[in-house]
Scaffold this motif. Structure first.
Motif, PDB file in Angstrom:
ATOM      1  N   VAL A   1      46.555  80.034  42.572  1.00 27.44           N
ATOM      2  CA  VAL A   1      47.664  79.834  41.644  1.00 27.44           C
ATOM      3  C   VAL A   1      48.461  79.033  42.574  1.00 27.44           C
ATOM      4  CG1 VAL A   1      49.066  81.403  40.334  1.00 27.44           C
ATOM      5  CG2 VAL A   1      49.241  78.923  39.632  1.00 27.44           C
ATOM      6  N   GLN A   2      48.633  78.092  42.867  1.00 24.87           N
ATOM      7  CA  GLN A   2      50.227  77.706  43.717  1.00 24.87           C
ATOM      8  C   GLN A   2      51.253  77.279  42.917  1.00 24.87           C
ATOM      9  OE1 GLN A   2      46.795  76.307  44.225  1.00 24.87           O
ATOM     10  NE2 GLN A   2      46.403  77.880  44.950  1.00 24.87           N
ATOM     11  N   LEU A   3      51.934  77.510  42.662  1.00 23.24           N
ATOM     12  CA  LEU A   3      53.506  77.715  42.338  1.00 23.24           C
ATOM     13  C   LEU A   3      54.609  77.195  43.197  1.00 23.24           C
ATOM     14  CD1 LEU A   3      53.979  81.039  41.234  1.00 23.24           C
ATOM     15  CD2 LEU A   3      52.943  79.429  39.526  1.00 23.24           C
ATOM     16  N   GLN A   4      55.638  75.721  42.560  1.00 18.99           N
ATOM     17  CA  GLN A   4      56.485  75.598  42.932  1.00 18.99           C
ATOM     18  C   GLN A   4      57.353  75.300  42.309  1.00 18.99           C
ATOM     19  OE1 GLN A   4      56.805  72.985  46.065  1.00 18.99           O
ATOM     20  NE2 GLN A   4      58.636  72.663  45.680  1.00 18.99           N
ATOM     21  N   ALA A   5      58.474  76.088  42.562  1.00 18.07           N
ATOM     22  CA  ALA A   5      59.949  75.952  42.156  1.00 18.07           C
ATOM     23  C   ALA A   5      61.020  75.096  42.249  1.00 18.07           C
ATOM     24  CB  ALA A   5      60.377  77.443  42.583  1.00 18.07           C
ATOM     25  N   CYS A   6      61.967  74.474  41.504  1.00 16.38           N
ATOM     26  CA  CYS A   6      63.424  72.988  41.993  1.00 16.38           C
ATOM     27  C   CYS A   6      64.030  74.433  41.203  1.00 16.38           C
ATOM     28  CB  CYS A   6      62.328  72.584  41.675  1.00 16.38           C
ATOM     29  SG  CYS A   6      62.056  71.874  40.230  1.00 16.38           S
ATOM     30  N   GLY A   7      65.542  73.005  41.071  1.00  9.44           N
ATOM     31  CA  GLY A   7      66.117  73.416  39.889  1.00  9.44           C
ATOM     32  C   GLY A   7      67.760  74.003  40.278  1.00  9.44           C
ATOM     33  N   GLY A   8      67.273  74.877  41.620  1.00 13.26           N
ATOM     34  CA  GLY A   8      68.606  75.906  42.193  1.00 13.26           C
ATOM     35  C   GLY A   8      69.949  74.483  42.515  1.00 13.26           C
ATOM     36  N   GLY A   9      70.284  75.455  42.932  1.00  7.12           N
ATOM     37  CA  GLY A   9      72.377  74.633  42.912  1.00  7.12           C
ATOM     38  C   GLY A   9      73.226  75.792  43.416  1.00  7.12           C
ATOM     39  N   LEU A  10      74.282  74.767  43.187  1.00  7.26           N
ATOM     40  CA  LEU A  10      75.683  75.360  42.935  1.00  7.26           C
ATOM     41  C   LEU A  10      76.673  75.323  41.462  1.00  7.26           C
ATOM     42  CD1 LEU A  10      78.198  76.883  44.884  1.00  7.26           C
ATOM     43  CD2 LEU A  10      79.275  74.227  45.469  1.00  7.26           C
ATOM     44  N   VAL A  11      77.452  76.541  40.569  1.00  8.84           N
ATOM     45  CA  VAL A  11      77.313  76.280  39.575  1.00  8.84           C
ATOM     46  C   VAL A  11      79.213  77.017  39.661  1.00  8.84           C
ATOM     47  CG1 VAL A  11      75.870  77.944  38.595  1.00  8.84           C
ATOM     48  CG2 VAL A  11      77.071  76.368  37.719  1.00  8.84           C
ATOM     49  N   GLN A  12      79.656  76.444  38.739  1.00  7.73           N
ATOM     50  CA  GLN A  12      80.818  77.530  38.783  1.00  7.73           C
ATOM     51  C   GLN A  12      80.634  78.786  37.458  1.00  7.73           C
ATOM     52  OE1 GLN A  12      84.171  74.751  37.296  1.00  7.73           O
ATOM     53  NE2 GLN A  12      84.869  74.965  39.718  1.00  7.73           N
ATOM     54  N   ALA A  13      81.223  79.434  37.758  1.00  9.99           N
ATOM     55  CA  ALA A  13      81.306  80.271  36.192  1.00  9.99           C
ATOM     56  C   ALA A  13      80.827  80.603  35.226  1.00  9.99           C
ATOM     57  CB  ALA A  13      81.823  82.442  37.129  1.00  9.99           C
ATOM     58  N   GLY A  14      80.195  80.445  34.825  1.00  9.51           N
ATOM     59  CA  GLY A  14      80.366  80.190  32.894  1.00  9.51           C
ATOM     60  C   GLY A  14      79.446  78.698  32.795  1.00  9.51           C
ATOM     61  N   GLY A  15      78.521  78.463  34.026  1.00  6.57           N
ATOM     62  CA  GLY A  15      78.109  76.980  33.984  1.00  6.57           C
ATOM     63  C   GLY A  15      76.891  77.517  33.633  1.00  6.57           C
ATOM     64  N   SER A  16      76.002  76.372  33.835  1.00  8.41           N
ATOM     65  CA  SER A  16      74.301  76.727  33.376  1.00  8.41           C
ATOM     66  C   SER A  16      73.498  76.123  34.556  1.00  8.41           C
ATOM     67  CB  SER A  16      74.259  75.957  32.057  1.00  8.41           C
ATOM     68  OG  SER A  16      74.767  77.029  30.697  1.00  8.41           O
ATOM     69  N   LEU A  17      72.178  76.697  34.682  1.00 11.76           N
ATOM     70  CA  LEU A  17      71.650  76.047  35.720  1.00 11.76           C
ATOM     71  C   LEU A  17      69.938  76.113  34.110  1.00 11.76           C
ATOM     72  CD1 LEU A  17      71.985  76.957  38.718  1.00 11.76           C
ATOM     73  CD2 LEU A  17      71.428  74.412  37.989  1.00 11.76           C
ATOM     74  N   ARG A  18      69.186  74.977  34.728  1.00 12.09           N
ATOM     75  CA  ARG A  18      67.867  75.268  34.334  1.00 12.09           C
ATOM     76  C   ARG A  18      66.664  75.696  35.680  1.00 12.09           C
ATOM     77  NH1 ARG A  18      64.006  71.716  29.976  1.00 12.09           N
ATOM     78  NH2 ARG A  18      63.755  70.940  32.334  1.00 12.09           N
ATOM     79  N   LEU A  19      65.812  76.544  35.758  1.00 11.33           N
ATOM     80  CA  LEU A  19      65.384  75.983  37.124  1.00 11.33           C
ATOM     81  C   LEU A  19      63.833  76.113  36.753  1.00 11.33           C
ATOM     82  CD1 LEU A  19      66.071  79.205  38.926  1.00 11.33           C
ATOM     83  CD2 LEU A  19      66.527  77.665  39.104  1.00 11.33           C
ATOM     84  N   SER A  20      62.606  75.094  36.780  1.00 13.42           N
ATOM     85  CA  SER A  20      61.722  74.789  36.817  1.00 13.42           C
ATOM     86  C   SER A  20      60.564  75.403  37.519  1.00 13.42           C
ATOM     87  CB  SER A  20      61.529  73.345  36.645  1.00 13.42           C
ATOM     88  OG  SER A  20      62.280  73.093  35.747  1.00 13.42           O
ATOM     89  N   CYS A  21      59.662  75.579  37.313  1.00 12.29           N
ATOM     90  CA  CYS A  21      58.298  76.504  37.929  1.00 12.29           C
ATOM     91  C   CYS A  21      57.364  75.467  37.519  1.00 12.29           C
ATOM     92  CB  CYS A  21      57.652  77.721  38.119  1.00 12.29           C
ATOM     93  SG  CYS A  21      56.629  78.257  39.700  1.00 12.29           S
ATOM     94  N   VAL A  22      56.398  74.668  38.927  1.00 16.95           N
ATOM     95  CA  VAL A  22      54.907  74.104  38.388  1.00 16.95           C
ATOM     96  C   VAL A  22      54.580  74.814  38.589  1.00 16.95           C
ATOM     97  CG1 VAL A  22      53.997  72.272  38.261  1.00 16.95           C
ATOM     98  CG2 VAL A  22      56.535  71.762  38.036  1.00 16.95           C
ATOM     99  N   ALA A  23      52.902  74.720  38.558  1.00 22.17           N
ATOM    100  CA  ALA A  23      51.801  75.701  38.448  1.00 22.17           C
ATOM    101  C   ALA A  23      50.176  74.749  38.984  1.00 22.17           C
ATOM    102  CB  ALA A  23      51.397  76.654  37.857  1.00 22.17           C
ATOM    103  N   SER A  24      49.638  74.672  39.565  1.00 20.75           N
ATOM    104  CA  SER A  24      48.808  74.520  40.401  1.00 20.75           C
ATOM    105  C   SER A  24      48.045  75.086  40.650  1.00 20.75           C
ATOM    106  CB  SER A  24      48.955  73.284  41.302  1.00 20.75           C
ATOM    107  OG  SER A  24      49.207  74.030  42.486  1.00 20.75           O
ATOM    108  N   GLY A  25      46.226  74.771  40.540  1.00 21.91           N
ATOM    109  CA  GLY A  25      45.658  75.381  40.042  1.00 21.91           C
ATOM    110  C   GLY A  25      45.035  76.356  39.369  1.00 21.91           C
TER     111      GLY A  25
END
Length: 122
Positions: A1-25
């Motif tokens: 299976v091939q995996l492609q992650a995205c959604g990283g970035g810069l955020v201040q302490a206390g903040g939120s982020l969501r990472l995604s990982c799409v699978a193929s194969g």
């Protein structure tokens, strides 16, 4: 299976982020999906994992702050990260293995995404 992650970035302490990982194969509904992270100078460590029966496991350091989930229709696994701390700064990797058991060691996973950088400023 091939995996492609995205959604990283810069955020201040206390903040939120969501990472995604799409699978193929291969559909994620037959895999264990995990998130790992690696900070500079440190070893890669387990963050969270989910299997196709809905079993979930979290590292103690992220319990109550992070949430892993699956969208089988989109063949995607998510990592919702809330109340982020500077010590959460790392490159985050999604990984997959074809077994029901949620392993916490990186060597147990045979497919890896390319990594997404998450930087939490104080």
């Amino acid at each position: 299976v091939q995996l492609q992650a995205c959604g990283g970035g810069l955020v201040q302490a206390g903040g939120s982020l969501r990472l995604s990982c799409v699978a193929s194969g291969r559909t994620i509904s037959t895999s264990v999906m995990g998130w790992f992270r690696q900070a500079p100078g440190k070893e890669r460590e387990f963050v969270a994992g989910v299997n196709y029966f809905g079993g979930i496991n979290y590292a103690d350091s992220v319990k109550g702050r992070f949430s892993i989930s699956l969208n089988n229709a989109k063949n995607t696994v998510y990592l919702q990260m809330n109340s982020l701390k500077p010590e959460d700064t790392a490159v985050y990797y999604c990984a997959a293995r074809g077994n029901i058991r949620i392993e916490v060691t990186p060597g147990a996973y045979n497919s890896w995404g390319q990594g997404a950088l998450v930087t939490v400023s104080s």
